[in-house]
Each structure stands twice: as structure tokens, then as C-alpha cells.
Design a protein around this motif. Structure first.
Motif, PDB file in Angstrom:
ATOM      1  N   LEU A  31      14.340 -70.786  26.882  1.00  0.00           N
ATOM      2  CA  LEU A  31      13.789 -70.511  28.213  1.00  0.00           C
ATOM      3  C   LEU A  31      14.270 -69.118  28.582  1.00  0.00           C
ATOM      4  CD1 LEU A  31      14.545 -73.877  30.078  1.00  0.00           C
ATOM      5  CD2 LEU A  31      12.303 -73.049  29.366  1.00  0.00           C
ATOM      6  N   PRO A  32      13.644 -68.455  29.548  1.00  0.00           N
ATOM      7  CA  PRO A  32      14.125 -67.124  29.916  1.00  0.00           C
ATOM      8  C   PRO A  32      15.627 -67.147  30.259  1.00  0.00           C
ATOM      9  CG  PRO A  32      12.008 -67.526  30.932  1.00  0.00           C
ATOM     10  CD  PRO A  32      12.440 -68.821  30.289  1.00  0.00           C
ATOM     11  N   GLY A  33      16.394 -66.344  29.528  1.00  0.00           N
ATOM     12  CA  GLY A  33      17.832 -66.263  29.770  1.00  0.00           C
ATOM     13  C   GLY A  33      18.639 -67.403  29.189  1.00  0.00           C
ATOM     14  N   GLN A  34      18.034 -68.234  28.350  1.00  0.00           N
ATOM     15  CA  GLN A  34      18.742 -69.352  27.714  1.00  0.00           C
ATOM     16  C   GLN A  34      18.515 -69.283  26.213  1.00  0.00           C
ATOM     17  OE1 GLN A  34      17.646 -73.101  29.452  1.00  0.00           O
ATOM     18  NE2 GLN A  34      18.544 -72.588  31.422  1.00  0.00           N
ATOM     19  N   TRP A  35      19.611 -69.142  25.482  1.00  0.00           N
ATOM     20  CA  TRP A  35      19.552 -68.932  24.040  1.00  0.00           C
ATOM     21  C   TRP A  35      20.280 -70.041  23.293  1.00  0.00           C
ATOM     22  CZ3 TRP A  35      17.133 -64.710  21.761  1.00  0.00           C
ATOM     23  CH2 TRP A  35      16.648 -63.757  22.668  1.00  0.00           C
ATOM     24  N   VAL A  44      25.307 -75.687  22.511  1.00  0.00           N
ATOM     25  CA  VAL A  44      25.629 -74.817  23.640  1.00  0.00           C
ATOM     26  C   VAL A  44      24.442 -73.901  23.941  1.00  0.00           C
ATOM     27  CG1 VAL A  44      27.212 -73.028  24.461  1.00  0.00           C
ATOM     28  CG2 VAL A  44      28.062 -74.865  22.987  1.00  0.00           C
ATOM     29  N   ILE A  45      24.157 -73.705  25.211  1.00  0.00           N
ATOM     30  CA  ILE A  45      23.142 -72.747  25.663  1.00  0.00           C
ATOM     31  C   ILE A  45      23.874 -71.493  26.117  1.00  0.00           C
ATOM     32  CG2 ILE A  45      21.358 -72.266  27.381  1.00  0.00           C
ATOM     33  CD1 ILE A  45      20.445 -74.351  25.418  1.00  0.00           C
ATOM     34  N   PHE A  46      23.420 -70.358  25.635  1.00  0.00           N
ATOM     35  CA  PHE A  46      24.044 -69.076  25.961  1.00  0.00           C
ATOM     36  C   PHE A  46      23.142 -68.284  26.897  1.00  0.00           C
ATOM     37  CE2 PHE A  46      25.582 -70.494  21.880  1.00  0.00           C
ATOM     38  CZ  PHE A  46      26.946 -70.337  22.007  1.00  0.00           C
ATOM     39  N   GLU A  47      23.751 -67.423  27.710  1.00  0.00           N
ATOM     40  CA  GLU A  47      23.002 -66.670  28.708  1.00  0.00           C
ATOM     41  C   GLU A  47      22.394 -65.382  28.165  1.00  0.00           C
ATOM     42  OE1 GLU A  47      25.434 -66.104  32.150  1.00  0.00           O
ATOM     43  OE2 GLU A  47      25.638 -68.253  32.492  1.00  0.00           O
ATOM     44  N   SER A  48      22.794 -64.983  26.947  1.00  0.00           N
ATOM     45  CA  SER A  48      22.220 -63.775  26.380  1.00  0.00           C
ATOM     46  C   SER A  48      22.180 -63.886  24.860  1.00  0.00           C
ATOM     47  CB  SER A  48      23.025 -62.536  26.788  1.00  0.00           C
ATOM     48  OG  SER A  48      24.259 -62.505  26.107  1.00  0.00           O
ATOM     49  N   MET A  49      21.285 -63.115  24.270  1.00  0.00           N
ATOM     50  CA  MET A  49      21.169 -63.100  22.825  1.00  0.00           C
ATOM     51  C   MET A  49      22.448 -62.579  22.168  1.00  0.00           C
ATOM     52  SD  MET A  49      20.441 -60.894  20.067  1.00  0.00           S
ATOM     53  CE  MET A  49      19.510 -59.554  20.741  1.00  0.00           C
ATOM     54  N   PRO A  50      23.058 -61.485  22.645  1.00  0.00           N
ATOM     55  CA  PRO A  50      24.294 -61.024  21.998  1.00  0.00           C
ATOM     56  C   PRO A  50      25.410 -62.067  22.023  1.00  0.00           C
ATOM     57  CG  PRO A  50      23.413 -59.276  23.375  1.00  0.00           C
ATOM     58  CD  PRO A  50      22.601 -60.508  23.657  1.00  0.00           C
ATOM     59  N   HIS A  51      25.571 -62.778  23.131  1.00  0.00           N
ATOM     60  CA  HIS A  51      26.594 -63.830  23.197  1.00  0.00           C
ATOM     61  C   HIS A  51      26.279 -64.954  22.211  1.00  0.00           C
ATOM     62  CE1 HIS A  51      27.632 -62.148  27.283  1.00  0.00           C
ATOM     63  NE2 HIS A  51      28.795 -62.201  26.658  1.00  0.00           N
ATOM     64  N   ALA A  52      25.016 -65.319  22.116  1.00  0.00           N
ATOM     65  CA  ALA A  52      24.623 -66.380  21.186  1.00  0.00           C
ATOM     66  C   ALA A  52      24.904 -65.963  19.745  1.00  0.00           C
ATOM     67  CB  ALA A  52      23.141 -66.710  21.367  1.00  0.00           C
ATOM     68  N   MET A  53      24.576 -64.736  19.391  1.00  0.00           N
ATOM     69  CA  MET A  53      24.767 -64.269  18.019  1.00  0.00           C
ATOM     70  C   MET A  53      26.258 -64.199  17.663  1.00  0.00           C
ATOM     71  SD  MET A  53      21.774 -64.013  16.791  1.00  0.00           S
ATOM     72  CE  MET A  53      21.866 -62.988  15.341  1.00  0.00           C
ATOM     73  N   LEU A  54      27.072 -63.684  18.565  1.00  0.00           N
ATOM     74  CA  LEU A  54      28.516 -63.620  18.305  1.00  0.00           C
ATOM     75  C   LEU A  54      29.106 -65.017  18.167  1.00  0.00           C
ATOM     76  CD1 LEU A  54      29.614 -60.721  20.669  1.00  0.00           C
ATOM     77  CD2 LEU A  54      29.628 -60.716  18.165  1.00  0.00           C
TER      78      LEU A  54
END
Length: 81
Positions: A22-26, A54-64
Motif C-alpha cells: 500500500l502507499p508507504g507500506q513495504w 513486518v510492514i515497513f514505512e519506506s523501501m530503504p528501511h525494508a531493504m536494510l
């Protein structure tokens, strides 16, 4: 939108993917393959996929986070291959 990268760790080729659900959910998931299988002349390599809840608020946080989760699975011997 999706993002991905790959790296080697502990005898595995690991691909980490993040996708916007969803927008802003990764969400993030990792795919593991044994490097020794990739060197096999028959061209067959088994893979296993792990997905984070876990749902992350940004793509960089999700990737890390995906990279760290994958490394932790390798260290714990919990890849499943």
C-alpha cells in the motif's frame, strides 16, 4: 513498485526484495540458493523463500531490514535448505 538486490553470505546467494503493498507500506522477502548448487553443471538449484511479517514505512528501511533478517537466518542455520 519493487526493489531488489543480491549478496553472498555463508555459502548462499541471497536475493532480497521489497514491494510496496500500500502507499508507504513495504513488505520484504528473501530468496536463498546454495552457491554450490549454482556451480552444479546440471543447472538445477533449489531455492527457498522467507517473507517478513513486518510492514515497513519506506523501501530503504525494508531493504536494510531484509538484509539483516537474511544474515540472521544464515547465522542461526535456519535457512531451511
Amino acid at each position: 513498485m519493487t526493489a531488489d538486490f543480491s549478496f553472498e553470505d555463508g555459502g548462499y546467494l541471497i536475493e532480497v526484495y521489497a514491494s510496496e503493498v500500500l502507499p508507504g507500506q513495504w513488505k520484504v522477502h528473501s530468496v536463498f540458493q546454495r552457491l554450490s548448487d549454482l556451480d552444479d553443471e546440471q543447472g538445477i538449484a533449489t531455492a527457498i523463500r522467507h517473507e517478513s511479517d513486518v510492514i515497513f514505512e519506506s523501501m530503504p528501511h525494508a531493504m536494510l531490514a531484509g538484509r539483516e533478517q537474511a544474515k540472521q537466518l544464515v547465522r542461526q542455520g535456519s535457512v531451511g535448505l
